[in-house]
Design an enzyme around this catalytic site. Structure first.
Site, PDB file in Angstrom:
ATOM      1  N   SER A 275      32.020  42.151  40.111  1.00 34.54           N
ATOM      2  CA  SER A 275      30.691  41.672  40.510  1.00 34.54           C
ATOM      3  C   SER A 275      29.577  42.058  39.528  1.00 34.54           C
ATOM      4  O   SER A 275      28.456  42.353  39.932  1.00 34.54           O
ATOM      5  CB  SER A 275      30.347  42.130  41.925  1.00 34.54           C
ATOM      6  OG  SER A 275      31.242  41.532  42.854  1.00 34.54           O
TER       7      SER A 275
ATOM      8  N   LYS B 281      39.394  33.022  34.695  1.00 35.34           N
ATOM      9  CA  LYS B 281      40.395  32.843  35.761  1.00 35.34           C
ATOM     10  C   LYS B 281      40.932  31.402  35.756  1.00 35.34           C
ATOM     11  O   LYS B 281      41.108  30.823  34.708  1.00 35.34           O
ATOM     12  CB  LYS B 281      39.785  33.247  37.110  1.00 35.34           C
ATOM     13  CG  LYS B 281      39.147  34.639  37.044  1.00 35.34           C
ATOM     14  CD  LYS B 281      38.827  35.235  38.378  1.00 35.34           C
ATOM     15  CE  LYS B 281      38.245  36.633  38.171  1.00 35.34           C
ATOM     16  NZ  LYS B 281      38.086  37.395  39.399  1.00 35.34           N
TER      17      LYS B 281
ATOM     18  N   ASN C  68      36.105  36.559  31.992  1.00 37.05           N
ATOM     19  CA  ASN C  68      37.393  36.150  32.554  1.00 37.05           C
ATOM     20  C   ASN C  68      37.167  34.866  33.354  1.00 37.05           C
ATOM     21  O   ASN C  68      36.598  34.911  34.446  1.00 37.05           O
ATOM     22  CB  ASN C  68      37.928  37.281  33.454  1.00 37.05           C
ATOM     23  CG  ASN C  68      39.222  36.893  34.150  1.00 37.05           C
ATOM     24  OD1 ASN C  68      39.803  35.846  33.865  1.00 37.05           O
ATOM     25  ND2 ASN C  68      39.661  37.737  35.073  1.00 37.05           N
TER      26      ASN C  68
ATOM     27  N   GLY D 237      34.753  39.808  42.837  1.00 35.00           N
ATOM     28  CA  GLY D 237      34.434  38.556  43.513  1.00 35.00           C
ATOM     29  C   GLY D 237      33.814  38.744  44.891  1.00 35.00           C
ATOM     30  O   GLY D 237      33.717  37.800  45.668  1.00 35.00           O
TER      31      GLY D 237
ATOM     32  N   GLU E  72      44.286  40.448  40.309  1.00 34.94           N
ATOM     33  CA  GLU E  72      44.839  39.246  40.965  1.00 34.94           C
ATOM     34  C   GLU E  72      46.317  39.066  40.634  1.00 34.94           C
ATOM     35  O   GLU E  72      47.082  38.540  41.426  1.00 34.94           O
ATOM     36  CB  GLU E  72      43.991  38.029  40.583  1.00 34.94           C
ATOM     37  CG  GLU E  72      42.671  38.050  41.355  1.00 34.94           C
ATOM     38  CD  GLU E  72      41.458  37.603  40.573  1.00 34.94           C
ATOM     39  OE1 GLU E  72      41.612  36.869  39.580  1.00 34.94           O
ATOM     40  OE2 GLU E  72      40.337  38.014  40.958  1.00 34.94           O
TER      41      GLU E  72
ATOM     42  N   HIS F  42      45.690  42.474  35.536  1.00 42.03           N
ATOM     43  CA  HIS F  42      44.506  42.117  36.316  1.00 42.03           C
ATOM     44  C   HIS F  42      44.837  42.221  37.803  1.00 42.03           C
ATOM     45  O   HIS F  42      45.946  41.919  38.225  1.00 42.03           O
ATOM     46  CB  HIS F  42      44.026  40.708  35.974  1.00 42.03           C
ATOM     47  CG  HIS F  42      42.706  40.412  36.627  1.00 42.03           C
ATOM     48  ND1 HIS F  42      42.626  39.945  37.915  1.00 42.03           N
ATOM     49  CD2 HIS F  42      41.431  40.584  36.203  1.00 42.03           C
ATOM     50  CE1 HIS F  42      41.338  39.833  38.246  1.00 42.03           C
ATOM     51  NE2 HIS F  42      40.601  40.215  37.218  1.00 42.03           N
TER      52      HIS F  42
ATOM     53  N   GLU G   3      38.503  48.080  37.228  1.00 43.85           N
ATOM     54  CA  GLU G   3      37.931  47.108  38.156  1.00 43.85           C
ATOM     55  C   GLU G   3      38.339  47.469  39.586  1.00 43.85           C
ATOM     56  O   GLU G   3      39.469  47.192  39.994  1.00 43.85           O
ATOM     57  CB  GLU G   3      38.451  45.704  37.848  1.00 43.85           C
ATOM     58  CG  GLU G   3      38.103  45.204  36.463  1.00 43.85           C
ATOM     59  CD  GLU G   3      38.235  43.688  36.379  1.00 43.85           C
ATOM     60  OE1 GLU G   3      37.212  43.031  36.186  1.00 43.85           O
ATOM     61  OE2 GLU G   3      39.349  43.169  36.536  1.00 43.85           O
TER      62      GLU G   3
END
Ligand code: PGA
Length: 249
Positions: free
Chosen positions: A213, A10, A8, A174, A98, A96, A168
């Protein structure tokens, strides 16, 4: 089923940067015998470049990071499944973390995106996961159940063969904090069980990926866990060398 290793990217990489990274990845993986399936999710503007650069790599596919659930229309700033397919994408991410937490997408919208993308021929990787607060208050199962039920509410039985789920944990994305083996095993077990409730017997063949991560040095350990059928990688996928190490882990 072959393990799926997905990148990904991003909101990183211009077209030239995407081309360079995808070409380097193709070089690193060509002639390496791997039965892994590789998916790269570049930003929309670089989908066509990445697809062209990965064209010769049989195990690789390209996807988009989001999609809007309509064929076309007055939806400023949005993108349709047909536009993504036209650019060379065969996969799409929905839900996702985010998008859920930064862009405030609701479970219901994620569900509409998932069903519409599948109905329009794309393969969909639906992302789910709990925040730290939800985990600490003992709501893991409830959150995963709510996200799976709403995320899959409209999916047609005939489309399930093109579905994957990425678990996730939001607190691991992250942050450098990877879920430990026990946490990942537990969450993947719960997810498989909940999927069975929602999809019935077809749930057994839906790949479950772990994300958050993932790095070259923890990839093999995660892939060895029960019910971990692949990995969704953010930060460590931006460099071809580190992502190739994860693919080959
Ligand atoms: P990360 O991101 O690997 O940088 O934690 C994973 C993701 O957001 O898909």
């Amino acid at each position: 089923m072959p393990k799926i290793i997905a990148a990904n990217w991003k909101m990183y990489k211009t077209r030239a940067e995407a081309r360079e990274t995808a070409a380097a990845l193709a070089r690193l993986l060509t002639e390496k015998r791997t039965d892994r399936q590789v998916i790269v999710y570049p930003p929309f503007t670089a989908i066509a470049e990445a697809a062209a650069a990965l064209d010769g790599l049989a195990c690789a596919a390209v996807g988009a990071q989001d999609v809007y659930p309509a064929a076309e229309g007055a939806f400023t700033g949005e993108i349709s499944p047909r536009m993504l397919t036209d650019a060379g994408a065969t996969w799409v991410l929905t839900g996702h973390s985010e998008r859920r937490h930064v862009l405030q997408e609701s479970d219901e919208l994620v569900g509409r995106k998932t069903a519409f993308a599948l109905a329009n021929g794309l393969c969909v990787m639906l992302c789910i996961g709990e925040t730290l607060k939800e985990r600490e208050s003992g709501c893991l199962r409830e959150v995963l159940q709510r996200q799976l039920q709403a995320g899959l509410a409209e999916v047609a039985p005939g489309d399930i063969s093109r579905l994957a789920i990425a678990y996730e944990p939001v607190w691991a994305i992250g942050t450098g904090k990877v879920a430990g083996p026990d946490e990942a095993r537990e969450a993947h077990g719960i997810t498989r069980e909940l999927l069975r409730d929602v999809l019935g017997a077809a749930a057994a063949s839906v790949p479950l990926l772990y994300g958050g991560s993932v790095k070259p040095d923890n990839a093999a350990g995660l892939l060895a866990l029960d019910n971990v059928d692949g990995l969704l990688v953010g930060g460590a996928s931006l460099e071809a060398e580190s992502f190739a190490k994860i693919v080959l882990a």
